[in-house]
Design an enzyme around this catalytic site. Structure first.
Site, PDB file in Angstrom:
ATOM      1  N   LYS A 139       7.705  11.911   0.977  1.00 27.32           N
ATOM      2  CA  LYS A 139       7.046  10.638   0.664  1.00 27.32           C
ATOM      3  C   LYS A 139       5.536  10.836   0.799  1.00 27.32           C
ATOM      4  O   LYS A 139       5.077  11.514   1.729  1.00 27.32           O
ATOM      5  CB  LYS A 139       7.541   9.583   1.658  1.00 27.32           C
ATOM      6  CG  LYS A 139       7.045   8.188   1.419  1.00 27.32           C
ATOM      7  CD  LYS A 139       7.708   7.219   2.405  1.00 27.32           C
ATOM      8  CE  LYS A 139       7.218   5.808   2.223  1.00 27.32           C
ATOM      9  NZ  LYS A 139       7.878   4.869   3.135  1.00 27.32           N
ATOM     10  N   SER A 214       9.859   1.274   0.892  1.00 25.58           N
ATOM     11  CA  SER A 214       8.702   1.922   0.321  1.00 25.58           C
ATOM     12  C   SER A 214       8.918   3.400   0.003  1.00 25.58           C
ATOM     13  O   SER A 214       8.077   4.020  -0.662  1.00 25.58           O
ATOM     14  CB  SER A 214       7.521   1.785   1.271  1.00 25.58           C
ATOM     15  OG  SER A 214       7.798   2.379   2.523  1.00 25.58           O
ATOM     16  N   SER A 238      12.693   0.877   4.528  1.00 31.15           N
ATOM     17  CA  SER A 238      12.114   1.713   3.472  1.00 31.15           C
ATOM     18  C   SER A 238      12.810   3.039   3.204  1.00 31.15           C
ATOM     19  O   SER A 238      12.558   3.658   2.170  1.00 31.15           O
ATOM     20  CB  SER A 238      10.641   1.979   3.769  1.00 31.15           C
ATOM     21  OG  SER A 238       9.904   0.838   3.461  1.00 31.15           O
TER      22      SER A 238
HETATM   23  C1  LIG Z   1       4.499 -17.634   4.208  1.00 31.26           C
HETATM   24  C2  LIG Z   1       4.305 -16.625   5.229  1.00 31.26           C
HETATM   25  C3  LIG Z   1       4.884 -15.340   4.890  1.00 31.26           C
HETATM   26  C4  LIG Z   1       4.511 -14.296   5.836  1.00 31.26           C
HETATM   27  C5  LIG Z   1       4.850 -12.911   5.435  1.00 31.26           C
HETATM   28  C6  LIG Z   1       4.305 -12.483   4.136  1.00 31.26           C
HETATM   29  C7  LIG Z   1       4.215 -11.044   3.899  1.00 31.26           C
HETATM   30  C8  LIG Z   1       5.195 -10.224   4.594  1.00 31.26           C
HETATM   31  C9  LIG Z   1       4.981  -8.808   4.341  1.00 31.26           C
HETATM   32  C10 LIG Z   1       5.825  -7.943   5.170  1.00 31.26           C
HETATM   33  C11 LIG Z   1       6.937  -7.414   4.363  1.00 31.26           C
HETATM   34  C12 LIG Z   1       7.756  -6.479   5.108  1.00 31.26           C
HETATM   35  C13 LIG Z   1       8.788  -5.928   4.195  1.00 31.26           C
HETATM   36  C14 LIG Z   1       9.235  -4.619   4.699  1.00 31.26           C
HETATM   37  C15 LIG Z   1       9.762  -3.741   3.594  1.00 31.26           C
HETATM   38  C16 LIG Z   1       9.983  -2.365   4.021  1.00 31.26           C
HETATM   39  C17 LIG Z   1       8.735  -1.730   4.512  1.00 31.26           C
HETATM   40  C18 LIG Z   1       8.941  -0.377   5.139  1.00 31.26           C
HETATM   41  O1  LIG Z   1       9.941  -0.087   5.763  1.00 31.26           O
HETATM   42  N1  LIG Z   1       7.880   0.445   5.050  1.00 31.26           N
HETATM   43  C19 LIG Z   1       7.843   1.729   5.625  1.00 31.26           C
HETATM   44  C20 LIG Z   1       6.588   2.029   6.267  1.00 31.26           C
HETATM   45  O2  LIG Z   1       6.677   3.232   6.942  1.00 31.26           O
END
Ligand SMILES: CCCCCCCCCCCCCCCCCC(=O)NCCO
Length: 572
Positions: A139, A214, A238
């Site tokens: 990645k 991701s 992710s």
């Molecule tokens: C109305 C309020 C909303 C608040 C939140 C809005 C944005 C939230 C963003 C966070 C999203 C998280 C999703 C996670 C997805 C997977 C990410 C991941 O595992 N990344 C790997 C990094 O190493």
């Protein structure tokens, strides 16, 4: 009075003018950088093709048809050379990349490293490391000396890492050859895979749908058969979501099972939401073999990072003949998954029961609260860190919705959440999630600690070894959906909040009867359900996985369960 109003309006107008003029300048400059980077990638692909084409196509087809264990075995015996393995995967990765746009950079020196390993292997005294010559995709955010780790931010292009992370150093020592880097969504905080530097990576089964994120480039590449094993990272799903979306298998171990020195993070400094790197591969067997070797030799990482405990691969946990006790659920009470995902869990339950294991219902408590705690702790500064970076960059359109949410001040979100709760209660829950102050943040941390105790207490009471549950709420949707349904990560982010080991194994594909059930029975009670339902229509044939999870340091039990499901389904 009028004077002050006019003054205020002038002030706001001047600020707005300054802000947009400044953004315009930044974007113009970054567009040039992004174009240059894409031109470099195009040249890099052609150079890789030139190297790959040196291998006889018949030989390439033969090597490309080997699975992980077969390739590993042939490399050990010397019936396949490292150069042949790397050139085969250069070729296969180009094909997958042409289809999905998965690769951000081919590591040309992999060919030379392979040659050097082949030379070493000629010496009688040389002992081949266990994964000698196996090509490894990475990645893009993983620190590899000499290569960019932009995380999809144009501002970070042409800033190569100065050192390998300890994990990468270890993988090289075990004989693996990093041969390409793969695409990510901008900021890594999304489960789609698009950024202004490298564009959108698509699902190998349907280009109108996302490969997930991701670690989406890994999912697309491995699912598209362009890599035999790769490394992703996971702070909310992710590793697991791309596996589920692309029919691949992978695991996010609990945080302490790897060294993190020299590595990177999506948002540094969020101690209660544990991220980790994890392998992704075409099958569970490859994950097992990889981790057996990495954890078998974990002292390499512990010696270099004292925060990584020397917990070795637990073969007796993996190979135990004692029957498992499994807790399962098909609905977490926050977000009902679409029918195919529920069916996948029920089919896996049957496979495990047929193998003699006991599978009983388990109800994860208070997921609504969990979602609030997760978002509060993952965006612990209200999203400010990521927002600051995004405002200095070209903002990726497919995550614009969530960026807009971050831009609304927390106190405004709180006030608006009250009227919103009348029409869209689940949205109101999220609008109350971002932290107002450190008092609230401390409280959230304490609640997470208490929740962890409660959850493992429930598992212990029922003497459960592992949990079996859906991997997501839906099969791979269109590229813009993840940002609109951030709440759809409940099945995976729970296990980051708990810091469990959690993996995904492919089980089935969406069937016609799943679609009929979706149309007739799936809820439409709010905007998120409506969006998921609409996105899932037309997904017949898309891969579906299930998730298996267990408390920290019991990853071998997770892998054993995943492997038993795989064996029951594939017979191999
Ligand atoms: C109305 C309020 C909303 C608040 C939140 C809005 C944005 C939230 C963003 C966070 C999203 C998280 C999703 C996670 C997805 C997977 C990410 C991941 O595992 N990344 C790997 C990094 O190493």
């Amino acid at each position: 009075m009028l004077f002050y109003v006019v003054l205020l309006l002038l002030g706001v107008g001047a600020y707005y003018y300054h802000f947009t003029a400044n953004r315009k300048k930044i974007i113009e400059r970054l567009e040039v950088v992004a174009q240059r980077r894409r031109d470099d990638l195009a040249k890099n692909v052609e150079e890789t093709r030139r190297i790959a084409d040196k291998l006889d196509p018949k030989r390439r087809d033969y090597i490309g048809g080997l699975d992980f264990l077969q390739l590993q075995n042939e490399l050990q015996k010397g019936t396949v050379t490292c150069v042949e393995a790397v050139r085969t995967y250069f070729h296969k990765a180009i094909l997958a990349h042409e289809k999905t746009n998965a690769v951000t950079c081919f590591i040309l020196e992999a060919d030379q490293q392979a040659e050097e390993l082949d030379e070493k292997a000629k010496q009688a005294s040389y002992v081949k490391p266990p994964m000698f010559g196996v090509p490894l995709s990475l990645k893009e955010c993983l620190k590899l000396k000499g290569y960019d780790t932009t995380r999809g931010f144009v501002q970070d292009a042409y800033r190569p890492a100065t050192e390998d992370s300890i994990q990468i150093e270890h993988y090289k020592k075990l004989g693996l050859i990093p041969f390409c880097q793969t695409n990510v969504p901008q900021s890594l905080l999304s489960y789609n895979c698009s950024n202004p530097l490298f564009g959108t990576t698509t699902n190998p089964f349907d280009s109108t749908r996302t490969c997930g994120g991701s670690s989406g480039g890994e999912g697309a590449l491995i699912g598209g058969r362009g890599s035999i094993i790769g490394i992703g990272t996971d702070v909310g799903g992710s590793v697991r979501i791309p596996c589920h979306f692309t029919g691949t298998a992978g695991i996010k171990p609990s945080k302490m099972r790897f060294a993190h020195r020299g590595g990177g993070a999506s948002v540094p400094g969020k101690p209660m939401i544990d991220a980790n790197d994890g392998p992704m591969a075409q099958d569970v067997k490859a994950n097992v073999e990889f981790l057996r070797n990495v954890w078998g030799d974990i002292d390499f990482q512990s010696d270099r990072d004292p925060y990584c405990p020397p917990v070795h691969w637990n073969e007796s946990l993996y190979s135990s003949e004692k029957k498992l006790r499994v807790g399962y659920y098909i609905d977490d009470g926050w977000f009902t998954p679409t029918p195919a995902l529920q069916r996948a869990v029920l089919e896996s339950k049957k496979h495990l029961e047929n193998a003699g294991h006991t599978v009983i219902p388990f109800y994860p408590p208070r997921l609504t609260k969990v979602m609030q705690l997760y978002f509060r702790a993952v965006c612990l500064d209200g999203g400010q860190y990521v927002l600051n970076k995004l405002l200095k960059d070209i903002i990726e359109p497919t995550i614009r919705f969530q960026v807009t949410l971050w831009m609304v001040p927390t106190w405004v979100q709180r006030i608006l959440s009250y009227p919103v709760s009348l029409v869209f209660p689940r949205m109101a829950v999220l609008m109350q999630s971002l932290t107002r102050d450190t008092f609230e943040l401390r409280e959230a941390y304490a609640d997470i600690e208490a929740y962890r105790e409660e959850y493992v207490g429930m598992m212990m009471k029922d003497d459960l070894d592992v949990i079996l549950c859906p991997a997501s709420v839906m099969p791979a949707p269109q590229h813009d959906i993840p940002s609109k349904v951030v709440s759809g990560v409940s099945y995976t982010c729970l296990y980051n909040l708990l810091d469990f080991g959690a993996g995904v194994v492919p089980v089935t594909t969406v069937s016609k009867s799943d679609e009929e059930k979706l149309i007739n029975e799936y809820p439409e009670t709010d905007k998120w359900y409506q969006t998921v339902k609409k996105a899932t229509i037309g997904a017949i044939g898309m891969p579906i996985g299930v998730q298996v999870a267990a408390p920290p340091f019991r990853e071998e039990a997770v892998l054993r369960t995943m492997r038993e499901i795989e064996l029951a389904i594939t017979g191999k």
